[in-house]
Enzyme design. Structure first.
Site, PDB file in Angstrom:
ATOM      1  N   ARG A  28     -21.473 -18.801 -10.410  1.00  0.00           N
ATOM      2  CA  ARG A  28     -21.637 -19.909  -9.473  1.00  0.00           C
ATOM      3  C   ARG A  28     -22.621 -19.498  -8.372  1.00  0.00           C
ATOM      4  O   ARG A  28     -22.733 -18.326  -8.013  1.00  0.00           O
ATOM      5  CB  ARG A  28     -20.298 -20.291  -8.827  1.00  0.00           C
ATOM      6  CG  ARG A  28     -19.262 -20.854  -9.807  1.00  0.00           C
ATOM      7  CD  ARG A  28     -19.640 -22.244 -10.267  1.00  0.00           C
ATOM      8  NE  ARG A  28     -18.630 -22.851 -11.141  1.00  0.00           N
ATOM      9  CZ  ARG A  28     -18.888 -23.319 -12.339  1.00  0.00           C
ATOM     10  NH1 ARG A  28     -20.118 -23.224 -12.848  1.00  0.00           N
ATOM     11  NH2 ARG A  28     -17.928 -23.885 -13.058  1.00  0.00           N
ATOM     12  N   CYS A 154      -0.549  -4.914  -6.606  1.00  0.00           N
ATOM     13  CA  CYS A 154      -0.313  -3.876  -5.602  1.00  0.00           C
ATOM     14  C   CYS A 154       1.152  -3.751  -5.210  1.00  0.00           C
ATOM     15  O   CYS A 154       1.630  -2.663  -4.900  1.00  0.00           O
ATOM     16  CB  CYS A 154      -1.170  -4.129  -4.368  1.00  0.00           C
ATOM     17  SG  CYS A 154      -1.192  -5.858  -3.831  1.00  0.00           S
ATOM     18  N   THR A 474       6.788   1.585  25.480  1.00  0.00           N
ATOM     19  CA  THR A 474       7.036   0.146  25.412  1.00  0.00           C
ATOM     20  C   THR A 474       7.382  -0.409  26.787  1.00  0.00           C
ATOM     21  O   THR A 474       7.602   0.329  27.746  1.00  0.00           O
ATOM     22  CB  THR A 474       8.200  -0.185  24.450  1.00  0.00           C
ATOM     23  OG1 THR A 474       9.429   0.286  25.022  1.00  0.00           O
ATOM     24  CG2 THR A 474       8.006   0.446  23.085  1.00  0.00           C
ATOM     25  N   ASP A 521      15.198  -5.413  10.500  1.00  0.00           N
ATOM     26  CA  ASP A 521      16.437  -4.848  11.053  1.00  0.00           C
ATOM     27  C   ASP A 521      16.855  -5.633  12.292  1.00  0.00           C
ATOM     28  O   ASP A 521      17.185  -5.062  13.326  1.00  0.00           O
ATOM     29  CB  ASP A 521      16.238  -3.368  11.386  1.00  0.00           C
ATOM     30  CG  ASP A 521      17.563  -2.640  11.607  1.00  0.00           C
ATOM     31  OD1 ASP A 521      18.619  -3.228  11.307  1.00  0.00           O
ATOM     32  OD2 ASP A 521      17.534  -1.488  12.081  1.00  0.00           O
TER      33      ASP A 521
END
EC number: 2.7.10.2
Length: 659
Positions: A28, A154, A474, A521
């Site tokens: 294409r 994968c 954090t 979790d």
């Protein structure tokens, strides 16, 4: 028609949008403009473009990356014989003929394209990434291998739109060393007809012209911001700035009124034109019950708050009045309505082009309201939101900039301490116990996680990886773990506060869901509470890097069996729907004020009962409507569970009904 950026002959693999569609490959002619990626038939004999076979809107593209070539492609994935010749030597493998595949991922799945040269592939990937860089739905992960026979090679996921399994890296189309098993094999030269198109010079890139400020988006700073590194630009609350570079990342490049340029946190500013966020009377994330509590505390006639309605895109004006004869005062909530001509009103006879104009009018005229809007009420000391990292581009933090003040506790990965960064900013410091985490994999993922920024997520600021143990830095949350908070404050909660906690968590999870990021979790122990009682989701995605078999194995003593759906317990199949199940259990924890789910059973008994259809009972603090929401998360079939977007809408509806 928009100017053509690139034009090349490629081999296109059929997209198999239907299960019965054949898998085939056709040459294409591909054309790229700023708006569309289109592909056409091509007449090689006449050198002409044929009919258009398909196109993709550039704004719908979410990822452009290379694809690992398939090993030993079977006959059905090879180019048919040329003409009628039967010699097997004429049956040319696609991989040899067009050895450099790449993928364009959009809302209908991946489009696989094969390039005859690596240089041409690099050029196309570079240009495609350039035109999609401002798209709002760019993904964080992708599938490096093909979708074939109903699954990705994968990761074996069977949903074509499944979240990617590998972190997206900006490689400009080059495969990692060693990733292609045919990297030493030279491709066949292009045909003369293809060579004519491939050698067509690209249009010259226009010289960068200085951008007029009239063409730039203007924003207003909602908060002060002091630069944390040399790349940052200082913000002063109320000042205007021009945005030079805007992306889906949480940092924008801006210019101030003095011509200084640098990066600013995008959540510290709002568009200048017709924005209501800069006004004292506006509280974006305030709920109905919070507004009522604040207005009653102030107790002033005509006290008012403008807030986001539970209905998307709507605003509500909450007003307090004593003049009704009720000694306690009354509160009325008025939804801001709009006409088809986009004019706003609270009373139909009084229409306004903007909400600030509407509020200004009712500050002087009650016009059908319970009281004139006399006194704007706002939360005291509105805290500036967290930034995604401590300055633009800063994710590796110098441990010398950290001051350790006190120990907060011990988690799955080691000790957590409260401290200061550069003696000024509150931070939590996780000191990762050696051998507890797959450190190299986490460090790669941390770069992605830092760009996840939401007011209901505990913000990852950065990491210290130059020494051992490594540190994860954090946002600091003063009230600690939600589970302990529920247990320690159990006699002080009203049911509306419990529902607001559920809403906080659901907002964070809806954001992660939109970014195709799994928590894996989710539980009360992995949510934290700040000094204002806002709940934020923490430790998202970290469970993937745990090296403890007792935690990662579904039969291990530390595995979160009580928060896991049947497909995780039986097949270790995690998805956004397993996060949904865990959210239902978290709601149960909140309404039971921190009880252990299935408290009468062991882990193995719990797993057995879940497989047999047993579900948690309704806590006595949960209404039937609240229990219906949490129960909807526990459908045996994952596909029958709602999304977080639907859950949030349901929670907001209940909040309005029960307040």
């Amino acid at each position: 028609m928009a100017a053509v950026i690139l034009e090349s002959i490629f081999l296109k693999r059929s997209q198999q949008k239907k299960k019965t569609s054949p898998l085939n490959f056709k040459k294409r002619l591909f054309l790229l403009t700023v708006h569309k990626l289109s592909y056409y038939e091509y007449d090689f004999e006449r050198g002409r473009r044929g009919s258009k076979k398909g196109s993709i809107d550039v704004e719908k593209i979410t990822c452009v990356e290379t694809v690992v070539p398939e090993k030993n492609p079977p006959p059905e994935r090879q180019i048919p014989r040329r003409g009628e010749e039967s010699s097997e030597m004429e049956q040319i493998s696609i991989i040899e003929r067009f050895p450099y595949p790449f993928q364009v991922v959009y809302d209908e799945g991946p489009l696989y394209v094969f390039s005859p040269t690596e240089e041409l592939r690099k050029r196309w990937i570079h240009q495609l990434k350039n035109v999609i860089r401002y798209n709002s739905d760019l993904v964080q992960k992708y599938h490096p291998c093909f979708w074939i026979d109903g699954q990705y090679l994968c990761c074996s996921q069977t949903a074509k739109n499944a979240m990617g399994c590998q972190i997206l890296e900006n490689r400009n189309g080059s495969l990692k060393p060693g990733s292609s098993h045919r990297k030493t094999k030279k491709p066949l030269p292009p045909t003369p007809e293809e060579d004519q198109i491939l050698k067509k010079p690209l249009p010259p890139e226009p010289a960068a012209a200085p951008v007029s400020t009239s063409e730039l988006k203007k924003v207003v700073a909602l908060y002060d911001y002091m630069p944390m590194n040399a790349n940052d630009l200082q913000l002063r609350k109320g000042d205007e700035y021009f945005i030079l570079e805007e992306s889906n990342l949480p940092w924008w490049r801006a210019r101030d009124k003095n011509g200084q340029e640098g990066y600013i946190p995008s959540n510290y500013v709002t568009e200048a034109e017709d924005s209501i966020e800069m006004y004292e009377w506006y509280s974006k994330h305030m709920t109905r019950s919070q507004a009522e509590q604040l207005l009653k505390q102030e107790g002033k006639e005509g006290g008012f708050i403008v807030r986001d309605s539970s209905k998307a895109g709507k605003y509500t004006v909450s007003v307090f009045a004593k003049s009704t004869g009720d000694p306690q005062g009354v509160i009325r909530h008025y939804v801001v309505c709009s006409t088809p001509q986009s004019q706003y009103y609270l009373a139909e006879k009084h229409l306004f082009s903007t909400i600030p104009e509407l509020i200004n009018y009712h500050q002087h005229n009650s016009a059908g309201l319970i009281s004139r809007l006399k006194y704007p009420v706002s939360q005291q000391n509105k805290n500036a939101p967290s930034t995604a990292g401590l300055g633009y581009g800063s994710w590796e933090i110098d441990p010398k900039d950290l001051t350790f003040l006190k120990e907060l506790g011990t988690g799955q990965f080691g000790v957590v301490k409260y401290g200061k960064w550069r003696g000024q900013y509150d931070v939590a410091i996780k000191m990762i116990k050696e051998g507890s985490m797959s450190e190299d994999e986490f460090i790669e993922e941390a770069k992605v996680m830092m760009n996840l920024s939401h007011e209901k997520l505990v913000q990852l600021y950065g990491v210290c990886t130059k020494q051992r143990p490594i540190f994860i830095i954090t946002e600091y949350m003063a009230n600690g773990c939600l589970l302990n908070y529920l247990r320690e404050m159990r006699h002080r909660f009203q049911t509306q506060q419990l529902l607001e906690m559920c809403k906080d968590v659901c907002e964070a999870m809806e954001y992660l869901e939109s970014k195709q990021f799994l928590h894996r979790d989710l539980a009360a122990r992995n949510c934290l509470v700040n000094d204002q009682g806002v709940v934020k989701v923490s430790d998202f995605g970290l469970s993937r890097y745990v090296l403890d078999d007792e935690y990662t194995s579904s039969v291990g003593s530390k595995f979160p069996v009580r928060w896991s759906p049947p497909e995780v317990l039986m097949y270790s199949k995690f998805s956004s729907k397993s996060d949904i199940w865990a959210f239902g259990v978290l709601m149960w924890e909140i309404y039971s004020l921190g009880k252990m789910p299935y408290e009468r059973f062991t882990n193995s008994e719990t797993a057995e009962h879940i497989a047999q259809g047993l579900r948690l009972y309704r806590p006595h603090l949960a209404s039937e409507k609240v229990y219906t929401i949490m129960y909807s998360c526990w459908h045996e079939k994952a596909d029958e569970r709602p999304t977080f977007k639907i859950l949030l809408s349901n929670i907001l509806d209940v909040m309005d009904e029960e307040s």
